[in-house]
Design a protein around this motif. Structure first.
Motif, PDB file in Angstrom:
ATOM      1  N   ASN A 580       0.838  -1.197   0.000  1.00 34.54           N
ATOM      2  CA  ASN A 580       0.000   0.000   0.000  1.00 34.54           C
ATOM      3  C   ASN A 580       0.872   1.245   0.000  1.00 34.54           C
ATOM      4  O   ASN A 580       1.945   1.266   0.615  1.00 34.54           O
ATOM      5  N   THR A 581       0.408   2.293  -0.681  1.00 29.51           N
ATOM      6  CA  THR A 581       1.110   3.566  -0.651  1.00 29.51           C
ATOM      7  C   THR A 581       0.217   4.612   0.007  1.00 29.51           C
ATOM      8  O   THR A 581      -1.009   4.506  -0.033  1.00 29.51           O
ATOM      9  N   PRO A 582       0.815   5.644   0.611  1.00 27.96           N
ATOM     10  CA  PRO A 582       0.008   6.647   1.332  1.00 27.96           C
ATOM     11  C   PRO A 582      -0.545   7.718   0.401  1.00 27.96           C
ATOM     12  O   PRO A 582      -0.005   7.995  -0.668  1.00 27.96           O
ATOM     13  N   ALA A 583      -1.637   8.326   0.834  1.00 23.60           N
ATOM     14  CA  ALA A 583      -2.211   9.482   0.145  1.00 23.60           C
ATOM     15  C   ALA A 583      -1.754  10.766   0.831  1.00 23.60           C
ATOM     16  O   ALA A 583      -1.534  10.802   2.040  1.00 23.60           O
ATOM     17  N   THR A 584      -1.625  11.832   0.049  1.00 24.14           N
ATOM     18  CA  THR A 584      -1.306  13.143   0.613  1.00 24.14           C
ATOM     19  C   THR A 584      -2.524  13.668   1.368  1.00 24.14           C
ATOM     20  O   THR A 584      -3.600  13.799   0.787  1.00 24.14           O
ATOM     21  N   PRO A 585      -2.400  13.962   2.642  1.00 25.22           N
ATOM     22  CA  PRO A 585      -3.574  14.416   3.404  1.00 25.22           C
ATOM     23  C   PRO A 585      -3.827  15.906   3.233  1.00 25.22           C
ATOM     24  O   PRO A 585      -2.979  16.660   2.764  1.00 25.22           O
ATOM     25  N   THR A 586      -5.035  16.306   3.601  1.00 29.40           N
ATOM     26  CA  THR A 586      -5.403  17.713   3.670  1.00 29.40           C
ATOM     27  C   THR A 586      -6.050  17.983   5.031  1.00 29.40           C
ATOM     28  O   THR A 586      -7.017  17.312   5.380  1.00 29.40           O
ATOM     29  N   ASN A 629      20.601  14.508   1.294  1.00 29.17           N
ATOM     30  CA  ASN A 629      19.289  15.168   1.336  1.00 29.17           C
ATOM     31  C   ASN A 629      18.415  14.896   0.118  1.00 29.17           C
ATOM     32  O   ASN A 629      17.444  15.617  -0.112  1.00 29.17           O
ATOM     33  N   ARG A 630      18.708  13.852  -0.647  1.00 31.27           N
ATOM     34  CA  ARG A 630      17.859  13.514  -1.791  1.00 31.27           C
ATOM     35  C   ARG A 630      16.953  12.329  -1.438  1.00 31.27           C
ATOM     36  O   ARG A 630      17.174  11.597  -0.462  1.00 31.27           O
ATOM     37  N   TYR A 631      15.923  12.128  -2.276  1.00 34.80           N
ATOM     38  CA  TYR A 631      14.874  11.120  -2.046  1.00 34.80           C
ATOM     39  C   TYR A 631      14.992  10.030  -3.100  1.00 34.80           C
ATOM     40  O   TYR A 631      15.255  10.314  -4.278  1.00 34.80           O
ATOM     41  N   TYR A 632      14.768   8.748  -2.682  1.00 33.64           N
ATOM     42  CA  TYR A 632      14.980   7.609  -3.575  1.00 33.64           C
ATOM     43  C   TYR A 632      13.761   6.687  -3.694  1.00 33.64           C
ATOM     44  O   TYR A 632      13.904   5.518  -4.005  1.00 33.64           O
ATOM     45  N   GLY A 633      12.560   7.240  -3.454  1.00 34.58           N
ATOM     46  CA  GLY A 633      11.366   6.596  -3.950  1.00 34.58           C
ATOM     47  C   GLY A 633      10.487   5.814  -3.002  1.00 34.58           C
ATOM     48  O   GLY A 633       9.394   5.413  -3.381  1.00 34.58           O
ATOM     49  N   HIS A 634      10.908   5.564  -1.753  1.00 34.97           N
ATOM     50  CA  HIS A 634      10.025   4.847  -0.823  1.00 34.97           C
ATOM     51  C   HIS A 634       9.305   5.860   0.060  1.00 34.97           C
ATOM     52  O   HIS A 634       9.925   6.578   0.851  1.00 34.97           O
ATOM     53  N   PRO A 635       7.962   5.939  -0.031  1.00 37.14           N
ATOM     54  CA  PRO A 635       7.230   6.954   0.740  1.00 37.14           C
ATOM     55  C   PRO A 635       7.375   6.769   2.243  1.00 37.14           C
ATOM     56  O   PRO A 635       7.511   5.652   2.747  1.00 37.14           O
ATOM     57  N   ASN A 636       7.308   7.877   2.927  1.00 39.95           N
ATOM     58  CA  ASN A 636       7.312   7.879   4.391  1.00 39.95           C
ATOM     59  C   ASN A 636       6.528   9.103   4.856  1.00 39.95           C
ATOM     60  O   ASN A 636       7.039  10.222   4.849  1.00 39.95           O
ATOM     61  N   PRO A 637       5.252   8.905   5.215  1.00 40.95           N
ATOM     62  CA  PRO A 637       4.417  10.056   5.604  1.00 40.95           C
ATOM     63  C   PRO A 637       4.990  10.871   6.744  1.00 40.95           C
ATOM     64  O   PRO A 637       4.767  12.087   6.806  1.00 40.95           O
ATOM     65  N   GLU A 641       6.837  12.431   2.617  1.00 41.43           N
ATOM     66  CA  GLU A 641       7.232  11.819   1.350  1.00 41.43           C
ATOM     67  C   GLU A 641       6.117  10.862   0.964  1.00 41.43           C
ATOM     68  O   GLU A 641       5.860   9.876   1.667  1.00 41.43           O
ATOM     69  N   TRP A 642       5.441  11.160  -0.168  1.00 41.80           N
ATOM     70  CA  TRP A 642       4.203  10.461  -0.486  1.00 41.80           C
ATOM     71  C   TRP A 642       4.263   9.643  -1.777  1.00 41.80           C
ATOM     72  O   TRP A 642       3.491   8.706  -1.931  1.00 41.80           O
ATOM     73  N   VAL A 643       5.147   9.975  -2.704  1.00 42.62           N
ATOM     74  CA  VAL A 643       5.094   9.385  -4.038  1.00 42.62           C
ATOM     75  C   VAL A 643       6.012   8.177  -4.137  1.00 42.62           C
ATOM     76  O   VAL A 643       7.215   8.266  -3.847  1.00 42.62           O
ATOM     77  N   LEU A 644       5.466   7.055  -4.571  1.00 41.03           N
ATOM     78  CA  LEU A 644       6.259   5.845  -4.760  1.00 41.03           C
ATOM     79  C   LEU A 644       7.072   5.945  -6.047  1.00 41.03           C
ATOM     80  O   LEU A 644       6.534   6.212  -7.125  1.00 41.03           O
ATOM     81  N   ALA A 645       8.375   5.734  -5.933  1.00 42.44           N
ATOM     82  CA  ALA A 645       9.296   5.681  -7.070  1.00 42.44           C
ATOM     83  C   ALA A 645       9.109   6.907  -7.972  1.00 42.44           C
ATOM     84  O   ALA A 645       9.097   8.034  -7.489  1.00 42.44           O
ATOM     85  N   GLY A 646       8.927   6.669  -9.282  1.00 40.16           N
ATOM     86  CA  GLY A 646       8.869   7.783 -10.219  1.00 40.16           C
ATOM     87  C   GLY A 646       7.497   8.330 -10.488  1.00 40.16           C
ATOM     88  O   GLY A 646       7.312   9.116 -11.433  1.00 40.16           O
ATOM     89  N   GLY A 647       6.475   7.936  -9.700  1.00 36.70           N
ATOM     90  CA  GLY A 647       5.114   8.374  -9.981  1.00 36.70           C
ATOM     91  C   GLY A 647       4.654   7.837 -11.330  1.00 36.70           C
ATOM     92  O   GLY A 647       5.065   6.763 -11.765  1.00 36.70           O
ATOM     93  N   ASN A 648       3.805   8.591 -12.011  1.00 37.16           N
ATOM     94  CA  ASN A 648       3.322   8.208 -13.345  1.00 37.16           C
ATOM     95  C   ASN A 648       3.038   9.481 -14.139  1.00 37.16           C
ATOM     96  O   ASN A 648       1.896   9.809 -14.450  1.00 37.16           O
ATOM     97  N   PRO A 649       4.095  10.216 -14.484  1.00 35.40           N
ATOM     98  CA  PRO A 649       3.888  11.562 -15.034  1.00 35.40           C
ATOM     99  C   PRO A 649       3.264  11.612 -16.420  1.00 35.40           C
ATOM    100  O   PRO A 649       2.554  12.569 -16.731  1.00 35.40           O
TER     101      PRO A 649
END
Length: 785
Positions: A580-586, A629-637, A641-649
């Protein structure tokens, strides 16, 4: 919570993508609403749909209870004997384009008394046949779900066929060559349909003929684990003869029961003669894949069949849905100027996890149950004079730690201040996960020093590091050129959000990261408690924090290598499918104002993303060129950090894309895409080393060697250019294949020898360079491991 079902680019056995679902809600609306993408798993809700089809000619009277197909292009069937409310028929091999194969049917009459077998359809008429039509495949519209599908192939009057039938992404009949006494064969597969059509293809066959098909729902599919996909995929060709076969699993609430894995419950056979292949059948530390490793490699240019039977069970006793697939090997690799000879080292009988050469010229090997073994290295590279150092186990017992005396040591690194007489060995120490029901306690990992000539003094430096319920833990250590100690900290779950197969444990602030420990900031006495959640109060962002976040999104990196070029490389395990991957909350959490970010200062501003539940796609494994200080793709709310890997642009194929996201999902702005390299799906990329010796006239010097624990059970080699960029890996080097669960390696830079820990064989294997040209090894500084 609302659920949107979306499907994109799921590939079938004939290589074409399934029909994409229409995405109904815009990305931003999804993200801000916190919706979930519910992606179909390997078993959907059971259905009452069933069908029986008799294949024949336009004048065939179908057998009672069967509907007739005589070659009509795909579409609704309304004619006599063709069922009620069914849509089925023929399509082109490479697309969903309807295809008319009327005239390809045959009726052998009294030559075959069984009317179900007497009639048939040619899927692949030979080119020389009168009125030959393009080969096609058969499809029928069905509710999405998992089915039992039985087919028959054969012909009473002809034996000139090689009958092969694929059902969705599985094999039912493979390379059946009829004889005078065996003219027919039936086969059964248990496919899951996710795009509304069940497809039967003759891919890989010659003049294949189908007699009938029976389709029925698998009523208990939702309550059984199964295989999502295999690598190599069904019908794959050119497969490396030295690799392994890995099945990606769909689990329910627990991992696989390793006691049910054997060469009888998971079989690998040559399809031409049915000869069984001797294999080791294992799972990963997370219990979420099946790995089938031939004990002596496979024959080149040979076809093999894999079968996972219902004899395989999960830890709750649920039988797996059967699976079958086929693949063909390519030519053998190897050759070239680089070759090693495998030699028994003399070190056996332990669960060796990691290995490094010490400042005293001896080899040190740690174990999964907390021992440090020390060996004298003989002139020929073999190991002797075994010493058993039980300091970690003794300390665990004395303090009453969970699982004592067992502790898993994954990382070892000698302090730069070490001498032969005064070694200082830094280690990581974790509760030992031995398989079974996952229940390891959180916040139970630590970093410690072993000192004294016999390494008998245990001093804990850092404690209360995060710990997953299974095998993600505090892994390896390496001293950097700045004198700091760099640490790989595993994730708590599969893809960033809690999930049942990982004990529903969320990510904490220090999870899934490369950490930096400054020994100069450690207190003179006592350990630093780095628990970041109540009752802990540790803040890695504080100015005086000894342990800080160096790079994030690093899911489960085993090893680190500070290369002589100044780059930090770390092989990293991607997730099996089903996470499961997390959603960005509001609104965004207040913590997002101080996110670790190497590209843009200030608070997190996007992108907003929806969650994914039970992602059907596995991640590849990686080698990361880590930058601060860079990000390598595993989300951590907890780090925003919400997006898994490269997303789907985009709608095309994007680097390291997550296909279950809606098109337009951007990657995290901090993602270091240039520093991400593909180590192979299900590789379990673990131990790594920079080869430092001039052996082979320097042909291997400076290259990165990475152990693949799972899919290859080998060592792959990455070239490293002047800018630190990695080339695509090469495999098949002589001496680098055929291991049993290799986990780590190190080099003796005095002579270029390599030592490989084989967890599946409880031994350390010595690899000696095979030098035939007079080239010599030049000593170099010992590489950290």
């Amino acid at each position: 919570m609302a659920v949107l079902s979306a499907r994109r680019h799921a590939y079938r056995s004939d290589g074409r993508p399934s029909r994409p679902a229409v995405l109904l809600i815009a990305l931003v609306a999804l993200a801000m609403a916190g919706l979930v993408l519910g992606v179909p798993g390997a078993a959907q809700a059971s259905t009452t749909f069933s069908a029986k089809i008799d294949f024949g000619t336009a004048t065939t009277v179908p057998v009672a209870g069967y509907a007739l197909d005589y070659g009509q292009a795909y579409g609704p069937r309304t004619g006599p004997g063709q069922g009620t409310g069914l849509s089925y028929g023929w399509t082109a091999m490479g697309s969903a384009t309807p295809l008319d194969l009327v005239g390809n049917g045959r009726d052998r009459g009294t030559a075959e008394p069984d009317r179900l077998l007497a009639t048939l359809m040619h899927l692949q008429l030979p080119a020389a046949s009168p009125g030959v039509k393009t080969p096609g495949r058969w499809e029928i519209a069905v509710p999405n779900g998992t089915y039992t599908v039985t087919v028959a192939a054969g012909d009473s009057t002809s034996t000139d066929s090689v009958h092969t039938l694929q059902i969705e992404d599985q094999n039912a009949i493979d390379a059946f060559v009829p004889s005078g006494t065996a003219k027919y064969r039936t086969g059964t597969a248990y496919p899951t349909v996710a795009d509304g059509r069940l497809t039967i293809s003759p891919l890989g066959g010659t003049n294949t003929k189908i007699n009938y098909v029976v389709i029925a729902p698998l009523a208990d599919a939702d309550a059984r684990p199964g295989v999502r996909a295999v690598t190599p995929a069904n019908t794959a060709a050119g497969v490396s003869p030295t690799g392994s076969i890995v099945a990606d699993l769909r689990l329910l609430t627990s991992g696989i029961d390793t006691a049910t894995l054997s060469s009888s419950t998971v079989t690998l056979k040559e399809t031409a003669n049915g000869a069984p292949v001797a294999t080791h059948v294992i799972t990963s530390g997370g219990g979420d894949v099946i790995n089938v490793s031939p004990t002596a490699g496979l024959k080149p240019t040979t076809r093999y069949a894999l079968a996972v039977t219902s004899g395989v069970k999960d830890l709750n006793g649920k039988a797996f849905i059967p699976w079958s697939s086929v693949f063909t090997t390519g030519t053998s690799g190897g050759g070239g100027t680089v070759a090693f000879d495998k030699v028994p080292s003399g070190a056996t009988g332990k669960m060796f996890s990691t290995v490094v050469k010490g400042p005293d010229g001896k080899l040190y090997a740690a174990t999964l149950d907390g021992y440090v073994m020390r060996y004298t290295i003989a002139a020929d590279g073999t190991l002797g004079g075994e010493e058993t150092i039980s300091t970690v186990r003794t300390d665990a017992t004395a303090r009453g730690l969970p699982g004592a005396p067992n502790r898993s040591i994954i990382g070892m690194a000698f302090d730069p201040a070490s001498t032969a007489a005064g070694p200082i060995l830094w280690i990581t120490s974790n509760t030992m996960y031995g398989g079974g029901t996952p229940s390891e306690p959180d916040w139970s990992s630590s970093i410690a020093r072993l000192t004294g000539p016999a390494l008998a003094t245990y001093t804990e430096a850092v404690n209360h590091l995060p710990r997953s319920v299974k095998d993600h833990e505090t892994n390896s250590l390496a001293f950097g050129p700045d004198g700091a100690l760099y640490v790989t900290q595993g994730a708590n779950n599969a893809m960033g959000a809690a999930d049942p197969t990982w004990g529903n444990r969320p990510e904490h602030l220090l999870n899934a990261a490369v950490l930096r420990l400054d020994p100069a900031k450690l207190p003179a006495t006592g350990a630093v408690n780095v628990q970041t959640e109540a009752p802990g109060t540790y803040d890695p962002f504080a100015a005086d924090a000894p342990l800080t976040l160096y790079a994030t999104g690093v899911r489960n990196a085993f090893d680190l290598v500070w290369h002589s070029n100044g780059h930090l490389y770390t092989p990293t395990n991607g997730s099996a499918a089903g996470g499961n991957t997390p959603a960005t909350p509001t609104p965004l959490p207040a913590a997002c104002t101080r996110r670790v970010d190497g590209t843009t200062a200030g608070a997190y501003t996007g992108p907003g993303v929806p969650a994914i539940t039970s992602n059907p796609d596995a991640e590849t494994d990686y080698v990361f060129d880590i930058k601060k200080n860079r990000y390598y793709g595993h989300p951590n709310p907890s780090r925003c950090e919400w997006v898994l890997a490269g997303g789907n642009p985009t709608s095309g194929t994007d680097p390291f894309e997550t296909r279950s996201y809606p098109v337009g999902t951007l990657p995290d702005r901090n993602l270091d895409l240039a520093g991400m390299y593909d180590a192979g799906l299900h590789a379990s990329a673990d131990g790594a080393v920079e080869y430092r010796s001039n052996t082979f006239a320097g042909a291997l010097k400076g290259k990165l060697l990475v152990v693949r624990y799972s899919s290859g059970q080998d060592i792959e080699t990455f070239g490293v250019d002047a800018a630190g960029q990695l080339s695509a890996p090469t495999v098949g080097t002589t001496g680098f294949t055929g291991f049993q669960q290799p986990l780590d390696l190190t080099e003796d830079t005095a002579n270029g020898n390599l030592y490989v820990t084989e967890l599946g064989a409880s031994k350390i294997t010595l690899l000696r360079p095979r030098v035939t040209t007079g080239a010599t090894a030049t000593p170099a500084a010992t590489s950290g491991n």
